[in-house]
Design a protein around this motif. Structure first.
Motif, PDB file in Angstrom:
ATOM      1  N   TRP A  32       0.641  -1.182  -0.086  1.00 51.76           N
ATOM      2  CA  TRP A  32      -0.071   0.053   0.168  1.00 51.76           C
ATOM      3  C   TRP A  32       0.829   1.345   0.176  1.00 51.76           C
ATOM      4  O   TRP A  32       0.374   2.208  -0.610  1.00 51.76           O
ATOM      5  N   LYS A  51      -9.118   6.235   1.593  1.00 47.79           N
ATOM      6  CA  LYS A  51      -9.417   4.944   1.988  1.00 47.79           C
ATOM      7  C   LYS A  51     -10.499   4.624   0.812  1.00 47.79           C
ATOM      8  O   LYS A  51     -10.369   3.469   0.191  1.00 47.79           O
ATOM      9  N   SER A  52     -11.299   5.721   0.274  1.00 42.76           N
ATOM     10  CA  SER A  52     -12.363   5.244  -0.768  1.00 42.76           C
ATOM     11  C   SER A  52     -11.662   5.231  -2.354  1.00 42.76           C
ATOM     12  O   SER A  52     -11.849   4.159  -2.979  1.00 42.76           O
ATOM     13  N   GLY A  56      -9.657  -2.042  -1.247  1.00 37.21           N
ATOM     14  CA  GLY A  56      -9.096  -3.028  -0.808  1.00 37.21           C
ATOM     15  C   GLY A  56      -8.070  -2.722   0.657  1.00 37.21           C
ATOM     16  O   GLY A  56      -7.926  -3.746   1.484  1.00 37.21           O
ATOM     17  N   ILE A  57      -7.910  -1.559   0.738  1.00 38.30           N
ATOM     18  CA  ILE A  57      -6.969  -1.431   1.698  1.00 38.30           C
ATOM     19  C   ILE A  57      -7.827  -1.181   3.295  1.00 38.30           C
ATOM     20  O   ILE A  57      -9.181  -0.611   2.992  1.00 38.30           O
ATOM     21  N   SER A  58      -7.526  -1.689   4.249  1.00 42.95           N
ATOM     22  CA  SER A  58      -8.277  -1.511   5.526  1.00 42.95           C
ATOM     23  C   SER A  58      -7.983  -0.497   6.272  1.00 42.95           C
ATOM     24  O   SER A  58      -7.031   0.201   6.146  1.00 42.95           O
ATOM     25  N   GLU A  59      -8.903   0.241   7.176  1.00 38.62           N
ATOM     26  CA  GLU A  59      -8.315   1.210   7.734  1.00 38.62           C
ATOM     27  C   GLU A  59      -7.160   1.120   8.730  1.00 38.62           C
ATOM     28  O   GLU A  59      -6.453   2.023   8.735  1.00 38.62           O
ATOM     29  N   LYS A  60      -6.960  -0.203   9.326  1.00 33.80           N
ATOM     30  CA  LYS A  60      -5.911  -0.285  10.095  1.00 33.80           C
ATOM     31  C   LYS A  60      -4.623  -0.223   9.309  1.00 33.80           C
ATOM     32  O   LYS A  60      -3.723   0.390   9.622  1.00 33.80           O
ATOM     33  N   MET A  61      -4.621  -0.578   8.031  1.00 27.54           N
ATOM     34  CA  MET A  61      -3.383  -0.747   7.050  1.00 27.54           C
ATOM     35  C   MET A  61      -3.168   0.781   6.771  1.00 27.54           C
ATOM     36  O   MET A  61      -1.993   1.144   6.535  1.00 27.54           O
ATOM     37  N   THR A  63      -3.924   3.385   8.335  1.00 29.89           N
ATOM     38  CA  THR A  63      -3.498   4.177   9.331  1.00 29.89           C
ATOM     39  C   THR A  63      -1.956   3.928   9.630  1.00 29.89           C
ATOM     40  O   THR A  63      -1.134   4.737   9.816  1.00 29.89           O
TER      41      THR A  63
END
Length: 119
Positions: A32, A51-52, A56-61, A63
């Motif tokens: 990412w 994020k949008s 496929g990226i998660s919020e955790k990743m 951040t």
């Protein structure tokens, strides 16, 4: 992420200290990171926008990677100290130096992908 006292990590650090390519790849390694830098290069600068736009990226990743990129000096985080929170990200001077390289890397990737698909 390697253990800091592992032989692999120590060897990587020694190599990065003497080789620009290794140093650059060490900074950019991690799922990412390139995508985030690409989006910031193209003007996407709010957390929700990133994020949008990065499928496929998660919020955790997101951040974690934003924190890493800031720590590595490739991006700048600007907190407007408001409620609700308003935070923007932008490329640092080092990140801006990377922008034309990302363009070239993208062009190279497009060309190679075409060549591979024709084989």
């Amino acid at each position: 992420m390697r253990k800091e006292n592992s032989t692999n990590h120590i060897n990587e650090q020694a190599l990065a200290a003497h080789c620009g390519v290794t140093f650059a790849m060490t900074l950019l390694t991690g799922r990412w990171k390139i995508n985030i830098l690409w989006m910031l290069k193209n003007g996407v600068n709010r957390y929700g926008m990133l994020k949008s736009k990065i499928a496929g990226i998660s919020e955790k990743m997101l951040t974690e990677r934003l924190k890493e990129l800031e720590k590595e000096g490739l991006i700048i985080r600007k907190d407007f100290q408001t409620i609700p929170p308003h935070v923007e990200y932008q490329l640092s001077a080092a990140g801006q130096l990377l922008a034309p390289i990302l363009d070239e890397l993208s062009n190279w990737g497009d060309e190679v992908r075409l060549l591979v698909s024709q084989s």
